[in-house]
Motif scaffolding. Structure first.
Motif, PDB file in Angstrom:
ATOM      1  N   SER A 125      43.844  46.195  28.035  1.00  0.00           N
ATOM      2  CA  SER A 125      45.107  45.559  27.662  1.00  0.00           C
ATOM      3  C   SER A 125      45.845  45.100  28.919  1.00  0.00           C
ATOM      4  CB  SER A 125      45.975  46.529  26.852  1.00  0.00           C
ATOM      5  OG  SER A 125      46.070  47.794  27.492  1.00  0.00           O
ATOM      6  N   PHE A 126      46.615  44.009  28.762  1.00  0.00           N
ATOM      7  CA  PHE A 126      47.204  43.346  29.923  1.00  0.00           C
ATOM      8  C   PHE A 126      48.614  42.866  29.603  1.00  0.00           C
ATOM      9  CE2 PHE A 126      42.642  42.928  29.811  1.00  0.00           C
ATOM     10  CZ  PHE A 126      42.255  43.301  31.082  1.00  0.00           C
ATOM     11  N   ASP A 127      49.351  42.431  30.648  1.00  0.00           N
ATOM     12  CA  ASP A 127      50.696  41.903  30.424  1.00  0.00           C
ATOM     13  C   ASP A 127      50.632  40.390  30.202  1.00  0.00           C
ATOM     14  OD1 ASP A 127      50.389  40.679  32.921  1.00  0.00           O
ATOM     15  OD2 ASP A 127      51.643  42.135  33.973  1.00  0.00           O
ATOM     16  N   LYS A 128      51.781  39.836  29.835  1.00  0.00           N
ATOM     17  CA  LYS A 128      51.814  38.403  29.488  1.00  0.00           C
ATOM     18  C   LYS A 128      51.548  37.511  30.688  1.00  0.00           C
ATOM     19  CE  LYS A 128      54.815  38.485  25.405  1.00  0.00           C
ATOM     20  NZ  LYS A 128      56.128  38.072  24.814  1.00  0.00           N
ATOM     21  N   LEU A 129      52.133  37.823  31.825  1.00  0.00           N
ATOM     22  CA  LEU A 129      52.041  36.899  32.953  1.00  0.00           C
ATOM     23  C   LEU A 129      50.619  36.818  33.512  1.00  0.00           C
ATOM     24  CD1 LEU A 129      55.418  37.391  34.844  1.00  0.00           C
ATOM     25  CD2 LEU A 129      54.781  35.689  33.130  1.00  0.00           C
TER      26      LEU A 129
END
Length: 543
Positions: A443-447
């Motif tokens: 899982s990752f962040d938006k940017l």
């Protein structure tokens, strides 16, 4: 510049229309001038689709598509469908317990971006002029009829003043204009309102679809396997479903569709997708892999009940601009292509008979209603409304019964006549949702995700995300809904900055991946998405 036909959008519907026009012209030895304008930097740059592809329309367009080298390389050889009841629980459903529309015998796992690039090559070889990097900014109206489009001005500063690089838009005039912009096309939205094309119809309904491409361990790869899931992480009145498709070259396409009629303004579709990948059904394939691409796009899923009148004087709406997706199959590419082909056949017949353009081509409606496309959409008309009214489990049970035993012919008509944006409840009335921090592995962040979409816009240009009232985000949406644009946007475009001087609404238009969710879900209907300067937005290599 003058053409016989101008087509807005080089997606599957627009390119299929262009090809079918030229095929007929060549067969009858007539000269035809056809132009396609595309806002992406190249054909395919803005195409995002799952995609399990049904080749029915392609086989009609090119019976020898395999000999011609169409990029359909991974034939589906297995369907796994799961109902996920929790973060680590799930049940694999037998084939008889799922709608037969979800079965994919004879279909292919493809990159629709690459399919569109291939279609563009075929179209250009036939004499179609394709102009990538030229967004259609406005419709030309003459005497109440569509007479063509004007492309975007280039080289304007933030205030709309010409810079040294200024170049005015081109006027592209046509006897007939085909609008194939995809879901929630900004010109299509204008045309639907101007000509009341949705009169008597249920409002269009939408989902936001996420997609990532992963390189995975070859030992875990099963080329041709299609995995679909329903249930977790979505719950309550939030419906949708996940997917993972095993494509070629040890890659999988993984994603989640979240229906945009959800009611909790704290919900973040992006974060629901990120946590979905931790479920064992997905993790078993993704563990040890590497994410190489990310994108998101809204999709029109209202189906037959929301399908607008597709013709107006001088123009035709096709594909997702009109809402032709068959959500019972979670497929819209073959239906979009067929709608474009039907438009092309109608327009060519009119021009061959001496039509000078500007008419409302009612023959299209007759052609559409006698086609397999109409039958397919009509027989799946209850799929979405049943899910909305009965929920994922009971709606799924009804659809299985309706599709498998009755072929979509049960004598019921479910309707969903509430706009998606109007479903949001006040932030104070619903529970907060706390999402786990992304682990940077699954899982990752938006940017960091937007970075993988290769999104770019010329910074010194007018903002293409227009507010009807600049005060509403802070005076209405912030106190009532916690300004949900911060969460429903999958690219971190919208922020609320708080300071001693109060709250300020910030638009990071540079991040926009052209998904159109803000135009759809804003509870005040205050945001209008318009085309940015040419070539702006994502540059998807093979989505």
């Amino acid at each position: 510049m003058e053409f016989d036909v101008v087509i807005v959008g080089a997606g599957p519907s627009g390119l299929s229309a262009a090809i079918r026009l030229m095929q007929q012209a060549q067969e009858s030895e007539q000269e035809l001038m056809v132009c396609v304008v595309e806002k992406g930097s190249e054909v395919g740059a803005h195409i995002l689709s799952g995609a399990v592809f049904e080749p029915r329309s392609l086989a009609e367009l090119f019976p020898n598509y395999q000999e011609l080298g169409a990029p359909l390389n991974s034939k589906v050889n297995g369907d796994d469908i799961y109902y996920l009841s929790g973060a680590d629980k799930g049940t694999k459903l037998p084939g008889f317990a799922t709608p037969k529309t979800m079965h994919n015998d004879g279909n292919y796992i493809v990159s629709m971006g690459n399919v569109c690039r291939w279609l563009a090559e075929q179209a250009e070889a036939m004499g179609v002029e394709i102009f990538p990097g030229f967004p259609a900014q406005q419709v030309i109206y003459e005497d109440g009829k569509v007479a063509g489009v004007i492309t975007q001005d280039m080289g304007l500063d933030r205030d709309g003043n010409p810079k040294d690089s200024y170049m005015p838009g081109m006027e592209l005039r046509a006897k007939y204009t085909i609008f194939a912009e995809g879901c929630r096309g900004h010109l299509g939205k204008e045309l639907i309102a101007k000509f009341a094309l949705d009169e008597g119809k249920s409002p269009q309904h939408y989902g936001i679809g996420f997609k990532e491409i992963w390189d995975i361990d070859p030992d875990k790869h099963q080329e041709g396997l299609v995995v679909h899931t329903a249930g977790w992480p979505l719950s309550g009145d939030t419906t949708g479903g996940g997917y993972l498709y095993h494509a070629e070259n040890n890659q999988v396409f993984v994603g989640l569709i979240v229906d945009l009629n959800y009611s909790n303004p704290h919900l973040s579709p992006f974060d629901e997708f990120q946590r979905m990948k931790h479920h064992p059904v997905y993790k078993q394939y993704l563990d040890g892999g590497k994410r190489v691409s990310y994108g998101a796009r809204a999709l029109a899923k209202g189906g037959y009940n929301s399908l607008v009148k597709m013709t107006m004087p001088g123009g035709v709406l096709v594909g997702c601009d009109a809402g032709t997706i068959n959500f019972a199959k979670i497929k819209g590419n073959h239906t979009a292509m067929k709608s474009g082909m039907l438009a092309a056949e109608t327009i060519f017949a009119a021009l061959a008979a001496g039509d000078e353009g500007g008419n409302d081509l009612t023959a299209f409606t007759e052609k559409f209603e006698s086609s397999w496309l109409y039958d397919e959409l009509y027989n799946s008309r209850n799929f979405g409304p049943a899910m909305h009214k009965l929920g994922t489990f009971f709606g799924g049970a009804y659809n299985t019964l309706d599709q498998n035993l009755f072929g979509g012919k049960l004598p019921f008509n479910f309707k969903d006549d509430t706009q998606d944006y109007a479903q949001l409840k006040l932030a104070s009335e619903v529970p907060m949702i706390h999402y786990p921090k992304p682990d940077g592995v699954l899982s990752f962040d938006k940017l960091s995700s937007v970075f993988l979409s290769n999104t770019n816009h010329e910074e010194e240009q007018p903002c293409h995300l227009q507010l009807k009232d600049a005060e509403i985000p802070i005076t209405v949406n912030w106190p009532k809904y916690g300004e949900p644009a911060q969460r429903y946007c999958p690219a971190g475009v919208y922020e609320v900055e708080e300071s001693d001087e109060g709250a300020k609404f910030v638009i990071n238009a540079q991040n926009c991946i052209h998904c159109k969710t803000c135009d759809i879900k804003d509870p005040s209907q205050n945001i209008t998405w318009v085309t940015p300067e040419g070539t702006g937005g994502p540059n998807y290599p093979n989505m």
